[in-house]
Scaffold this motif. Structure first.
Motif, PDB file in Angstrom:
ATOM      1  N   ALA A   1       5.859  -3.237 -12.508  1.00 17.10           N
ATOM      2  CA  ALA A   1       6.978  -2.310 -12.675  1.00 17.10           C
ATOM      3  C   ALA A   1       6.645  -0.927 -12.123  1.00 17.10           C
ATOM      4  CB  ALA A   1       7.341  -2.208 -14.157  1.00 17.10           C
ATOM      5  N   GLY A   2       5.443  -0.782 -11.565  1.00 12.53           N
ATOM      6  CA  GLY A   2       5.034   0.494 -10.979  1.00 12.53           C
ATOM      7  C   GLY A   2       4.597   1.533 -11.986  1.00 12.53           C
ATOM      8  N   LYS A   3       4.249   1.112 -13.211  1.00 17.06           N
ATOM      9  CA  LYS A   3       3.874   2.063 -14.255  1.00 17.06           C
ATOM     10  C   LYS A   3       2.356   2.219 -14.358  1.00 17.06           C
ATOM     11  CE  LYS A   3       8.109   2.690 -15.588  1.00 17.06           C
ATOM     12  NZ  LYS A   3       8.806   3.927 -15.183  1.00 17.06           N
ATOM     13  N   PRO A   4       1.840   3.444 -14.292  1.00 15.71           N
ATOM     14  CA  PRO A   4       0.421   3.682 -14.523  1.00 15.71           C
ATOM     15  C   PRO A   4       0.016   3.206 -15.911  1.00 15.71           C
ATOM     16  CG  PRO A   4       1.461   5.610 -13.560  1.00 15.71           C
ATOM     17  CD  PRO A   4       2.565   4.675 -13.949  1.00 15.71           C
ATOM     18  N   VAL A   5      -1.238   2.753 -16.025  1.00 17.05           N
ATOM     19  CA  VAL A   5      -1.685   2.076 -17.251  1.00 17.05           C
ATOM     20  C   VAL A   5      -2.986   2.657 -17.775  1.00 17.05           C
ATOM     21  CG1 VAL A   5      -2.380  -0.133 -18.267  1.00 17.05           C
ATOM     22  CG2 VAL A   5      -0.611  -0.084 -16.499  1.00 17.05           C
ATOM     23  N   LEU A   6      -3.012   2.892 -19.081  1.00 17.63           N
ATOM     24  CA  LEU A   6      -4.231   3.157 -19.849  1.00 17.63           C
ATOM     25  C   LEU A   6      -4.357   1.991 -20.812  1.00 17.63           C
ATOM     26  CD1 LEU A   6      -6.581   4.937 -20.889  1.00 17.63           C
ATOM     27  CD2 LEU A   6      -4.906   6.129 -22.334  1.00 17.63           C
ATOM     28  N   CYS A   7      -5.304   1.078 -20.537  1.00 18.49           N
ATOM     29  CA  CYS A   7      -5.403  -0.170 -21.304  1.00 18.49           C
ATOM     30  C   CYS A   7      -6.572  -0.109 -22.276  1.00 18.49           C
ATOM     31  CB  CYS A   7      -5.575  -1.354 -20.352  1.00 18.49           C
ATOM     32  SG  CYS A   7      -5.626  -2.951 -21.190  1.00 18.49           S
ATOM     33  N   GLU A   8      -6.277  -0.374 -23.533  1.00 19.91           N
ATOM     34  CA  GLU A   8      -7.292  -0.308 -24.587  1.00 19.91           C
ATOM     35  C   GLU A   8      -8.441  -1.275 -24.291  1.00 19.91           C
ATOM     36  OE1 GLU A   8      -9.425   1.065 -27.133  1.00 19.91           O
ATOM     37  OE2 GLU A   8      -7.455   2.018 -27.101  1.00 19.91           O
ATOM     38  N   LYS A   9      -9.639  -0.925 -24.785  1.00 21.67           N
ATOM     39  CA  LYS A   9     -10.782  -1.824 -24.649  1.00 21.67           C
ATOM     40  C   LYS A   9     -10.592  -3.014 -25.605  1.00 21.67           C
ATOM     41  CE  LYS A   9     -12.342  -1.128 -28.795  1.00 21.67           C
ATOM     42  NZ  LYS A   9     -12.360  -2.265 -29.730  1.00 21.67           N
TER      43      LYS A   9
ATOM     44  N   GLU B   1      -4.249  -6.634  -8.362  1.00 22.99           N
ATOM     45  CA  GLU B   1      -2.807  -6.362  -8.339  1.00 22.99           C
ATOM     46  C   GLU B   1      -2.528  -4.863  -8.305  1.00 22.99           C
ATOM     47  OE1 GLU B   1       1.250  -7.909  -8.470  1.00 22.99           O
ATOM     48  OE2 GLU B   1      -0.727  -8.723  -7.958  1.00 22.99           O
ATOM     49  N   ALA B   2      -3.299  -4.109  -9.073  1.00 20.60           N
ATOM     50  CA  ALA B   2      -3.119  -2.646  -9.084  1.00 20.60           C
ATOM     51  C   ALA B   2      -3.430  -2.051  -7.721  1.00 20.60           C
ATOM     52  CB  ALA B   2      -4.006  -2.021 -10.159  1.00 20.60           C
ATOM     53  N   GLU B   3      -4.494  -2.529  -7.084  1.00 20.47           N
ATOM     54  CA  GLU B   3      -4.847  -2.028  -5.758  1.00 20.47           C
ATOM     55  C   GLU B   3      -3.785  -2.424  -4.734  1.00 20.47           C
ATOM     56  OE1 GLU B   3      -8.473  -2.424  -2.463  1.00 20.47           O
ATOM     57  OE2 GLU B   3      -8.738  -3.196  -4.502  1.00 20.47           O
ATOM     58  N   HIS B   4      -3.314  -3.651  -4.822  1.00 16.03           N
ATOM     59  CA  HIS B   4      -2.289  -4.136  -3.882  1.00 16.03           C
ATOM     60  C   HIS B   4      -1.020  -3.294  -3.968  1.00 16.03           C
ATOM     61  CE1 HIS B   4       0.355  -6.819  -1.688  1.00 16.03           C
ATOM     62  NE2 HIS B   4       1.126  -6.943  -2.743  1.00 16.03           N
ATOM     63  N   ARG B   5      -0.651  -2.921  -5.182  1.00 13.58           N
ATOM     64  CA  ARG B   5       0.598  -2.185  -5.381  1.00 13.58           C
ATOM     65  C   ARG B   5       0.407  -0.677  -5.423  1.00 13.58           C
ATOM     66  NH1 ARG B   5       4.963  -5.518  -7.166  1.00 13.58           N
ATOM     67  NH2 ARG B   5       4.307  -7.707  -7.365  1.00 13.58           N
ATOM     68  N   GLY B   6      -0.849  -0.234  -5.379  1.00  8.99           N
ATOM     69  CA  GLY B   6      -1.111   1.203  -5.404  1.00  8.99           C
ATOM     70  C   GLY B   6      -0.757   1.853  -6.725  1.00  8.99           C
ATOM     71  N   VAL B   7      -1.065   1.165  -7.843  1.00 10.43           N
ATOM     72  CA  VAL B   7      -0.729   1.659  -9.180  1.00 10.43           C
ATOM     73  C   VAL B   7      -2.010   2.006  -9.936  1.00 10.43           C
ATOM     74  CG1 VAL B   7       0.376   1.104 -11.388  1.00 10.43           C
ATOM     75  CG2 VAL B   7       1.395   0.299  -9.237  1.00 10.43           C
ATOM     76  N   PHE B   8      -1.992   3.120 -10.626  1.00  6.35           N
ATOM     77  CA  PHE B   8      -3.128   3.590 -11.420  1.00  6.35           C
ATOM     78  C   PHE B   8      -3.347   2.709 -12.647  1.00  6.35           C
ATOM     79  CE2 PHE B   8      -4.522   5.862 -15.194  1.00  6.35           C
ATOM     80  CZ  PHE B   8      -5.666   6.517 -14.780  1.00  6.35           C
ATOM     81  N   ILE B   9      -4.629   2.421 -12.941  1.00 10.25           N
ATOM     82  CA  ILE B   9      -4.982   1.769 -14.202  1.00 10.25           C
ATOM     83  C   ILE B   9      -6.411   2.135 -14.555  1.00 10.25           C
ATOM     84  CG2 ILE B   9      -5.746  -0.386 -13.083  1.00 10.25           C
ATOM     85  CD1 ILE B   9      -4.629  -1.856 -15.618  1.00 10.25           C
ATOM     86  N   THR B  10      -6.661   2.304 -15.835  1.00 18.88           N
ATOM     87  CA  THR B  10      -8.019   2.559 -16.311  1.00 18.88           C
ATOM     88  C   THR B  10      -8.178   1.987 -17.711  1.00 18.88           C
ATOM     89  OG1 THR B  10      -9.746   4.258 -16.421  1.00 18.88           O
ATOM     90  CG2 THR B  10      -7.641   4.803 -17.443  1.00 18.88           C
ATOM     91  N   GLU B  11      -9.429   1.785 -18.101  1.00 19.24           N
ATOM     92  CA  GLU B  11      -9.746   1.239 -19.419  1.00 19.24           C
ATOM     93  C   GLU B  11      -9.908   2.356 -20.441  1.00 19.24           C
ATOM     94  OE1 GLU B  11     -13.109  -1.589 -21.632  1.00 19.24           O
ATOM     95  OE2 GLU B  11     -13.352  -1.034 -19.516  1.00 19.24           O
TER      96      GLU B  11
ATOM     97  N   LEU C   1      -6.089   6.321  -8.206  1.00 18.95           N
ATOM     98  CA  LEU C   1      -5.744   5.038  -8.823  1.00 18.95           C
ATOM     99  C   LEU C   1      -6.707   4.639  -9.927  1.00 18.95           C
ATOM    100  CD1 LEU C   1      -4.706   2.977  -5.667  1.00 18.95           C
ATOM    101  CD2 LEU C   1      -3.284   4.399  -7.172  1.00 18.95           C
ATOM    102  N   SER C   2      -7.677   5.489 -10.234  1.00 17.16           N
ATOM    103  CA  SER C   2      -8.633   5.218 -11.310  1.00 17.16           C
ATOM    104  C   SER C   2      -9.207   6.530 -11.804  1.00 17.16           C
ATOM    105  CB  SER C   2      -9.756   4.303 -10.824  1.00 17.16           C
ATOM    106  OG  SER C   2     -10.517   4.943  -9.819  1.00 17.16           O
ATOM    107  N   CYS C   3      -9.960   6.461 -12.899  1.00 17.19           N
ATOM    108  CA  CYS C   3     -10.621   7.642 -13.454  1.00 17.19           C
ATOM    109  C   CYS C   3     -12.106   7.602 -13.113  1.00 17.19           C
ATOM    110  CB  CYS C   3     -10.462   7.683 -14.972  1.00 17.19           C
ATOM    111  SG  CYS C   3      -8.814   8.121 -15.546  1.00 17.19           S
ATOM    112  N   PRO C   4     -12.685   8.714 -12.679  1.00 17.76           N
ATOM    113  CA  PRO C   4     -14.120   8.712 -12.385  1.00 17.76           C
ATOM    114  C   PRO C   4     -14.968   8.459 -13.632  1.00 17.76           C
ATOM    115  CG  PRO C   4     -13.225  10.953 -12.307  1.00 17.76           C
ATOM    116  CD  PRO C   4     -12.056  10.019 -12.401  1.00 17.76           C
ATOM    117  N   GLU C   5     -14.438   8.753 -14.805  1.00 19.22           N
ATOM    118  CA  GLU C   5     -15.183   8.514 -16.049  1.00 19.22           C
ATOM    119  C   GLU C   5     -15.407   7.025 -16.309  1.00 19.22           C
ATOM    120  OE1 GLU C   5     -12.891  12.375 -16.550  1.00 19.22           O
ATOM    121  OE2 GLU C   5     -12.490  10.374 -15.740  1.00 19.22           O
TER     122      GLU C   5
END
Length: 325
Positions: free
Chosen positions: A88-96, A111-121, A294-298
């Motif tokens: 859906a094109g929504k950036p994601v912060l996904c719980e551990k 999938e995130a890289e293919h669609r250019g969508v941000f996600i991090t854990e 598309l990601s967090c350096p942390e």
């Protein structure tokens, strides 16, 4: 200041903590909440001041005003819910833990890289400023050459249905053991020569308690323990040739104490004031989104994947597989 509109997917206890955090942040707001039960979503929204309540996750991610989705569902559902958001094109912060296994993590990141969508854990300890303080003390040489690390985390929570359930990827490893592993890997890295491990099980088949020893190629060791059945001391320690450092609460760093070889206190670092500790991961997301990253350096994608691969390796050694694998 821009206030980012954040949505929470799922309405459990951890979602409530994130809602409280967002409500106290000037740069973010709890905009929407989604649940598979519309009444539950409305109740959560009313209790925490969300503008929108949705009775399905599909409706939540379809809202054009949602700018970041925090996934708070059980481990077993993380991959499916992350993919729903990404498509859906929504950036994601996904719980551990990020997903239930490494294969799912690879699929999500691809999938995130293919669609250019941000996600991090959302492994919050990786974003806390105290981690940088611990790493700096270690690099300073104040305890000499680090040779051994220990980490313990456990709570008497084996009666929690989610944690007992193989279908929900329950067990000590993905819920509390993930913190001990992240503590070790953030300080000692991944140059691991071999792993020794064992666990005890709940009647449902998931791990109740586990012990993990990581042997590094240069001779360093990390001994890690996690449990759903006992209240462990939550302490982490790094032992070096000239002294050692003790960390109170590796699940939410509270303080760091540094000692010399004569057990004399050299330095103590207290945790800075914080809202709940969850604000750091949210701020990291907002910084990355502002920069178009598309990601967090942390917590880079490859770091989350390495953790998932190591946890897969441990479960293989124990003979534990989830029913959906």
């Amino acid at each position: 200041m821009k206030r980012w509109k954040v949505a929470i997917l799922s309405t459990g206890a951890i979602a409530a903590l994130m809602a409280d955090t967002l409500n106290r942040m000037p740069e973010a707001q709890l905009y929407a909440v989604g649940s598979r039960d519309e009444a539950r979503a409305r109740d959560f929204a009313a209790a925490h001041g969300a503008e929108r309540a949705y009775g399905s996750y599909e409706e939540l991610v379809a809202d054009p005003q949602v700018e970041l989705v925090y996934i708070a569902s059980p481990h077993s559902e993380h991959a499916a819910h992350a993919l729903l958001c990404i498509r859906a094109g929504k950036p994601v912060l996904c719980e551990k833990a990020f997903t239930a296994n490494a294969r799912q993590a690879r699929d999500v990141f691809a999938e995130a890289e293919h669609r250019g969508v941000f996600i991090t854990e959302a492994i919050w300890t990786r974003y806390m400023p105290m981690l940088a303080s611990i790493q700096a003390e270690l690099r300073s040489g104040i305890i000499g050459e680090p040779r051994m690390l220990t980490g313990n985390l456990g709570y008497s929570i084996a009666d929690v249905p989610r944690l007992r359930s193989p279908e929900l990827a329950g067990g000590a490893l993905l819920d509390v053991g993930v913190y001990t592993l992240n503590f070790a890997l953030a300080l000692f890295g991944y140059d691991i020569a071999r792993v020794e491990t064992s666990c005890s099980r709940l009647p449902t088949g998931v791990d109740a308690q586990n012990a993990v020893t990581l042997y590094y190629t240069d001779g360093r060791m990390a001994q890690l323990n996690s449990s759903l059945e006992a209240c462990l001391d939550r302490r982490g320690a790094v032992h070096g040739t000239k002294g050692y450092m003790l960390v109170e609460n590796i699940n939410d760093f509270e303080s760091l104490s540094v000692y010399n070889g004569q057990h004399q206190l050299l330095r103590r670092v207290e945790r800075p004031d914080q809202i709940t500790g969850y604000e750091y991961e949210v701020r990291a997301c907002l910084r990355a989104l502002e920069k178009g990253e598309l990601s967090c350096p942390e917590m880079p994608h490859e770091e989350s994947l390495r953790v998932m691969e190591l946890m897969d390796r441990l479960r293989i050694a124990w003979g534990i597989r989830y029913p959906f694998e």
